[in-house]
Scaffold this active site. Structure first.
Site, PDB file in Angstrom:
ATOM      1  N   GLY A  37      50.337  25.967-105.463  1.00  0.00           N
ATOM      2  CA  GLY A  37      50.511  25.896-104.020  1.00  0.00           C
ATOM      3  C   GLY A  37      51.979  25.846-103.640  1.00  0.00           C
ATOM      4  O   GLY A  37      52.845  26.406-104.319  1.00  0.00           O
TER       5      GLY A  37
ATOM      6  N   GLY B 185      55.209  23.153-102.202  1.00  0.00           N
ATOM      7  CA  GLY B 185      55.613  21.758-102.235  1.00  0.00           C
ATOM      8  C   GLY B 185      56.618  21.514-103.342  1.00  0.00           C
ATOM      9  O   GLY B 185      57.005  22.428-104.092  1.00  0.00           O
TER      10      GLY B 185
ATOM     11  N   ILE C  98      56.486  19.728-106.217  1.00  0.00           N
ATOM     12  CA  ILE C  98      56.090  19.866-107.626  1.00  0.00           C
ATOM     13  C   ILE C  98      55.994  21.331-108.032  1.00  0.00           C
ATOM     14  O   ILE C  98      56.558  21.730-109.063  1.00  0.00           O
ATOM     15  CB  ILE C  98      54.798  19.084-107.925  1.00  0.00           C
ATOM     16  CG1 ILE C  98      55.070  17.567-107.850  1.00  0.00           C
ATOM     17  CG2 ILE C  98      54.243  19.451-109.299  1.00  0.00           C
ATOM     18  CD1 ILE C  98      53.854  16.702-108.070  1.00  0.00           C
TER      19      ILE C  98
ATOM     20  N   GLU D  11      46.062  31.470-104.288  1.00  0.00           N
ATOM     21  CA  GLU D  11      45.580  31.524-102.906  1.00  0.00           C
ATOM     22  C   GLU D  11      46.737  31.439-101.929  1.00  0.00           C
ATOM     23  O   GLU D  11      46.631  31.864-100.788  1.00  0.00           O
ATOM     24  CB  GLU D  11      44.569  30.408-102.635  1.00  0.00           C
ATOM     25  CG  GLU D  11      45.122  29.010-102.644  1.00  0.00           C
ATOM     26  CD  GLU D  11      44.040  27.968-102.432  1.00  0.00           C
ATOM     27  OE1 GLU D  11      44.292  27.022-101.670  1.00  0.00           O
ATOM     28  OE2 GLU D  11      42.961  28.090-103.021  1.00  0.00           O
TER      29      GLU D  11
END
Length: 423
Positions: A208, A210, A212, A231
């Site tokens: 995703g 962010g 991390i 995604e």
């Protein structure tokens, strides 16, 4: 080719007790959202459905509860308050299956709000930075209202629609909501290093946005021939693509292309994907289809969690019984990576919260949802290391997860678990 009207005029087709779907993430059409929200005094019982959306959501104001009810398929920050306030609900659904809710008329739509690029000379627009379930919404809705925006990138893939599929046009040119790239902190850097060490050359990545994921991506500059089947993605992949680290040459599906269903990032990202055939946008019932994901060898799924219990159960959608986000696509990719030849399913999270509470726990909080079961997860990573749970017994899992918990909590976690089971 098309005749735009004012947003205030466009939303007059919406009647009380109708249902609207809003395109997701950075593609949420702000002019239409503002216009329908302004009708709160005359509309009653309108259900507004969507995944996470960027930007304002004035219809979610609890004072407008008689006018609008929010049905979230994934709960974003701008509507999270509606669940406790009573003017919102959450529908649990895998992102891979959301289009089917519309296609099978399980959820019928009266109106779809979409956000598109300026039509080309052939009359085709692009859904730009978000496709997810929008194609299914367009096919299912009685009326499709589009905000046309010169700032919407023209992306390649499945999100190309002809103006004949749109019923009402609103022209409003405004920059898309963006996310600045935030540098990872020391803890996130450690997690990123551990995760990066699990990634082999020629792997295909899902992650995703962010700190991390960014920390992982910054550690991959010496890797070779990585792929991207995800995604969503953000700015962190751009330099890896430009430096031929991400090539897609060894993917089994959509080889030589980076695959995604929505994008959120800075203006640099939106400029990069504009008319870029390397980036292919597809509907979520394709990108998140386990049978498709698993065909990529060395598929690596990197996801996070709110808490993980010492047997490997992963809660990622709620804090206890209080819904926080949603199921999303975590299980789609965890399962796809697990079934991939040489694949790895990874959950990465800091060992404690900002308040010092352990996120590795003896048992999930009462009411917490299990998004990824103990049978599905392979690796759990914190700043204290990697716990490989695949094929391990419960006792082995407990030991491995206690070892990557924060040192201040390890003894308590282990003792509490064995006291709980009477061991």
């Amino acid at each position: 080719m098309y005749s735009p009207i004012a947003a205030e005029e466009a939303v007059k087709v919406i009647k009380s007790n109708s249902r609207i779907y809003i395109q997701a993430a950075a593609a949420a059409p702000q002019s239409l959202i503002q216009a329908v929200s302004a009708r709160h005094e005359e509309l009653k019982g309108v259900e507004i459905c969507h995944l996470h959306t960027e930007g304002a959501a004035p219809y979610a104001n609890p004072e407008f509860r008689d006018s609008f009810h929010v049905n979230s398929f994934f709960i974003g920050k701008n509507v999270r308050h509606t669940l406790k306030a009573g003017n919102g609900s959450y529908t649990p659904v895998f992102l891979s299956e959301l289009p089917s809710l519309f296609k099978r008329s399980i959820i019928d739509l009266d109106v779809a709000f979409i956000h598109v690029s300026v039509p080309d000379r052939h009359g085709y627009c692009s859904l730009g930075v978000s496709v997810e379930a929008t194609l299914a919404a367009i096919d299912n809705a009685t009326t499709v209202i589009a905000q046309i925006n010169k700032y919407m990138p023209r992306t390649h893939g499945a999100g190309i629609i002809h103006v004949s599929e749109i019923d009402i046009f609103v022209e409003n040119h405004q920059p898309l909501p963006g996310h600045a790239v935030v540098a990872p902190n020391a803890i996130e850097e450690k997690i990123g290093a551990y995760v990066a060490n699990l990634i082999e050359d020629r792997s295909t990545l899902q992650m995703g946005i962010g700190s991390i994921p960014n920390a992982v991506l910054t550690r991959l500059t010496n890797h070779k021939d990585l792929g991207l089947h995800t995604e969503m993605f953000s700015d962190g992949v751009i330099d890896l693509i430009l430096n031929n680290v991400i090539t897609g040459n060894y993917k089994a599906i959509n080889r030589g292309r980076a695959l995604s269903t929505f994008l959120i990032g800075s203006q640099r990202l939106y400029d990069y994907v504009d008319d870029n055939p390397f980036v292919e946008m597809r509907a979520s019932n394709y990108t998140n289809d386990v049978s498709i994901i698993k065909q990529n060898p060395k598929m690596v799924a990197i996801n996070s969690a709110i808490e993980v219990d010492v047997t490997g159960q992963v809660c990622a959608d709620s804090i206890g019984a209080n819904m926080y986000s949603g199921v999303g696509g975590q299980m789609d990719f965890i399962r796809g990576a697990s079934l991939s030849e040489g694949g790895k399913a990874i959950i990465a999270l800091p060992s404690i919260t900002s308040k010092g509470i352990s996120r590795i726990v003896p048992a999930l909080k009462p009411g917490a949802g299990v998004v990824t079961t103990r049978s599905h997860v392979h690796y759990v990573v914190t700043e204290y290391g990697v716990a490989n749970l695949y094929g391990k017994t419960i006792k082995q899992r407990v030991k491995a997860l206690v070892n990557i918990a924060h040192p201040d909590h390890r003894e308590t976690i282990e003792r509490s678990y064995f006291e709980m089971i009477g061991g």
